[in-house]
Structure formats: structure tokens, C-alpha cells
Design an enzyme around this catalytic site. Structure first.
Site, PDB file in Angstrom:
ATOM      1  N   LYS A 112      -1.260  46.805   1.486  1.00 25.49           N
ATOM      2  CA  LYS A 112      -0.585  45.541   1.145  1.00 25.49           C
ATOM      3  C   LYS A 112       0.426  45.173   2.234  1.00 25.49           C
ATOM      4  CE  LYS A 112      -1.613  46.388  -3.600  1.00 25.49           C
ATOM      5  NZ  LYS A 112      -1.403  47.375  -4.635  1.00 25.49           N
ATOM      6  N   GLN A 118       3.131  48.464  -8.865  1.00 27.65           N
ATOM      7  CA  GLN A 118       2.055  49.370  -8.441  1.00 27.65           C
ATOM      8  C   GLN A 118       1.770  50.381  -9.553  1.00 27.65           C
ATOM      9  OE1 GLN A 118       0.338  49.178  -5.348  1.00 27.65           O
ATOM     10  NE2 GLN A 118      -1.012  50.584  -6.396  1.00 27.65           N
ATOM     11  N   ASP A 141      -0.591  40.021  -9.629  1.00 26.37           N
ATOM     12  CA  ASP A 141      -1.625  40.916 -10.171  1.00 26.37           C
ATOM     13  C   ASP A 141      -2.348  40.276 -11.361  1.00 26.37           C
ATOM     14  OD1 ASP A 141      -2.189  43.238  -8.885  1.00 26.37           O
ATOM     15  OD2 ASP A 141      -0.599  44.406  -9.834  1.00 26.37           O
TER      16      ASP A 141
END
Ligand code: NAD
Length: 274
Positions: free
Chosen positions: A45, A88, A111
Site C-alpha cells: 500500500k 489492516q 476498504d
């Protein structure tokens, strides 16, 4: 034919780069603990953000941090200039994943796992879509593979892959069957699939005897064994039976990253509407 996720993702990244390069966007990644796979994914990322000229902010929190502290950080990020916030996974068991995901402003939820975005997806309304599921749909579209009316079998029912891809497919008029670890006689279902999507994390679960001739095979699995990557699909045995197949690596992995780039831009646009 190989579905070349690497090539398509490079094309998408170029498009997104042209749109975001001068916008001064930012991505905050919250990591709790020091999971080795998470470190690898976070590095990807970071690289993505470098390519797109997006500021990358890594909040690496202590494994034993309280939920209150995590929520407090999210409240700050929700209010400041951060474009995208990403929790995460996995996070330690003493923390409530859903509660934390729901605290993220849905317009910054790159997300797509906040309940507002999940509901929008289920209701076929615009919203931010989980990256891997979005990447699969983009790849199918780019290769002009139609899903309407097709029998699509999704193996795996996780919140992050199996459920969102099933909803996206339903929204696109596919006939969707979802299989999982309690499914009896998995092959009975997979053999019927025009399009088979495997997202289980079980190396080579899908073998040639489980696949219909001419099927489209999407392999989401990433299984690292002895430093080598394997998919959920036995690629070598299935590549000559299928019409299209994704490789591992070079298939859905890069498409997931490309979708995150798209989601960051979408989040920026959503926030302009405020
Ligand atoms: P998960 O562990 O949350 O879910 C796995 C699912 O597979 C479960 O629903 C389970 O019921 C099902 N399953 C397990 N064993 C099965 C079996 N024998 N038969 C049928 N179903 C079975 O995993 P996840 O987060 O959905 O990830 C799945 C895989 O995809 C993992 O390998 C993960 O690393 C990979 N992944 C890849 C990307 C990418 O960018 N390519 C992104 C996310 C996840």
C-alpha cells in the site's frame, strides 16, 4: 486464456494516477500489532501511494492497545484532512473489528467494510466496494466476460471477499451459489459453475475433476508455503480445461491494489459533496 491482472492493474493505476497526482490525497493505515503478512500488505500500500503521489500515514499501534484508544485515533482521522482510512486486518481478539470499522467515516472507508457501505452494496446503491471483490468484477469486465444469467459459484463466505463478490454478482444478474467450509460435496456445486471463484485460503482445494470444461476460473487465494505462493486452484491441471483463468501471483492480487487506488479517488469525490 490467462486473465492478466498485472497488466490490467497497471492500466488502471495509470488512469488513477492522472486523476489524483495533484490532489494531495492521503491514506492512513492502522495496524495493531506486528503480523508479518500485514507488514507485507502494508508495504504494498505504501508503494502504491508513492506511485500515485498520495501521502501514506502508518499508525502502528501496540498489540495491547485498548479499543477506546483505537476509536479515539479514528475520531481524529475522521475529522482531519485524511482522504482514506484503512484498518489492516487481522486485529487482536480483544478488539471488536466491526465496531472499529463502523467508527470510520463511511466516506473515508476505502476498504468498504463499514456497515453503511455494506448496506449500499446489498441494496445495489452506490458506495465504496471492498477492493478484492471490485477487482474481480473489473477484471471480468475488462475481458468482456458477461456474468448475467451465468451460474457463478463462490467458494468462501468471508466479509472481505466471499460475501461482497456474491452481492456484486447478484447485482449484475448472475445466479450465485455460495459454498463454504460446511458445504457437503463441494464438487457437486463447482462442476456446475460457468464461473468459479475460489477464496478459501486452502492451497489447490480446487482440482481438475471439480471444474466444468470451458469454465472461467478466478483464484483469489494466496497461500504462502516454504516461501512460494500458491492459489486455491491447481492452476497447472486446470489451465487447459478452463476458458479463462487467473494466475497466482499476477491475477487478483494486483487487481485488489488497483481497486484500492480507485477507492481512494472515490472517497475523495464523496467528501467533495459535503
Ligand atoms: P477467510 O479465512 O476469512 O475465509 C475463508 C472462507 O473459505 C470461509 O468462508 C470458509 O468457510 C471457506 N473455506 C475454508 N475451507 C474450505 C473448504 N475446504 N471448502 C469450502 N470452503 C472453505 O479468508 P479470506 O479473507 O476470505 O481470504 C481467502 C483467501 O483469499 C486467502 O488465501 C487470502 O489470503 C486470499 N485473499 C487474497 C486477496 C488478494 O488480494 N488476492 C485479498 C483478500 C484475501
Amino acid at each position: 486464456m490467462i486473465l492478466d491482472g498485472k497488466k490490467i492493474s497497471e492500466e488502471i493505476l495509470l488512469e488513477v494516477k492522472n486523476k489524483v497526482y495533484d490532489l494531495h490525497l492521503s491514506l492512513a493505515v492502522i495496524q495493531i500489532g506486528n503480523d508479518q503478512s500485514s507488514n507485507v500488505y502494508i508495504n504494498q500500500k505504501k508503494k502504491l501511494c508513492n506511485i500515485l503521489n498520495i501521502a501514506f500515514i502508518h499508525h502502528k499501534l501496540d498489540l495491547n492497545i485498548s479499543e477506546k484508544e483505537v476509536l479515539k485515533l479514528i475520531d481524529v482521522l475522521n475529522e482531519d484532512q485524511t482522504t482514506g482510512i484503512l484498518l489492516q486486518l487481522p486485529i487482536p481478539n480483544h478488539l471488536d473489528t466491526k465496531k472499529i470499522q463502523n467508527r470510520i467515516n463511511y466516506k473515508k472507508d476505502v476498504d468498504g467494510l463499514n456497515n453503511i457501505n455494506v448496506c449500499n452494496l446489498i441494496n445495489n446503491k452506490p458506495g465504496i466496494i471492498p477492493c478484492t471483490a471490485k477487482g474481480i468484477m473489473t477484471l471480468l469486465n475488462k475481458y468482456n466476460i458477461k456474468v448475467a444469467g451465468k451460474n457463478v459459484v463462490v467458494v468462501g463466505r468471508s466479509n472481505i471477499v466471499g460475501k461482497p463478490i456474491s452481492n456484486l454478482l447478484l447485482n449484475s444478474d448472475a445466479t450465485v451459489t455460495v459454498c463454504h467450509s460446511k458445504t457437503k460435496n463441494l464438487a457437486y456445486f463447482t462442476k456446475n459453475a460457468d464461473i468459479l471463484i475460489a477464496a478459501t485460503g486452502k492451497k489447490h482445494l480446487i482440482t481438475n475433476s471439480m471444474v466444468k470444461e470451458g469454465a472461467v476460473i478466478i483464484d483469489v487465494g494466496i497461500n504462502k508455503i516454504d516461501n512460494k505462493l500458491y492459489g486455491d486452484v491447481d492452476f497447472e491441471k486446470i489451465k487447459n480445461i478452463s476458458s479463462y483463468i487467473t494466475p497466482v501471483p499476477g491475477g487478483i492480487g494486483p487487481m485488489t491494489i488497483a481497486s484500492l487506488a480507485e477507492n481512494l479517488y472515490d472517497a475523495y469525490i464523496l467528501q467533495q459533496e459535503d
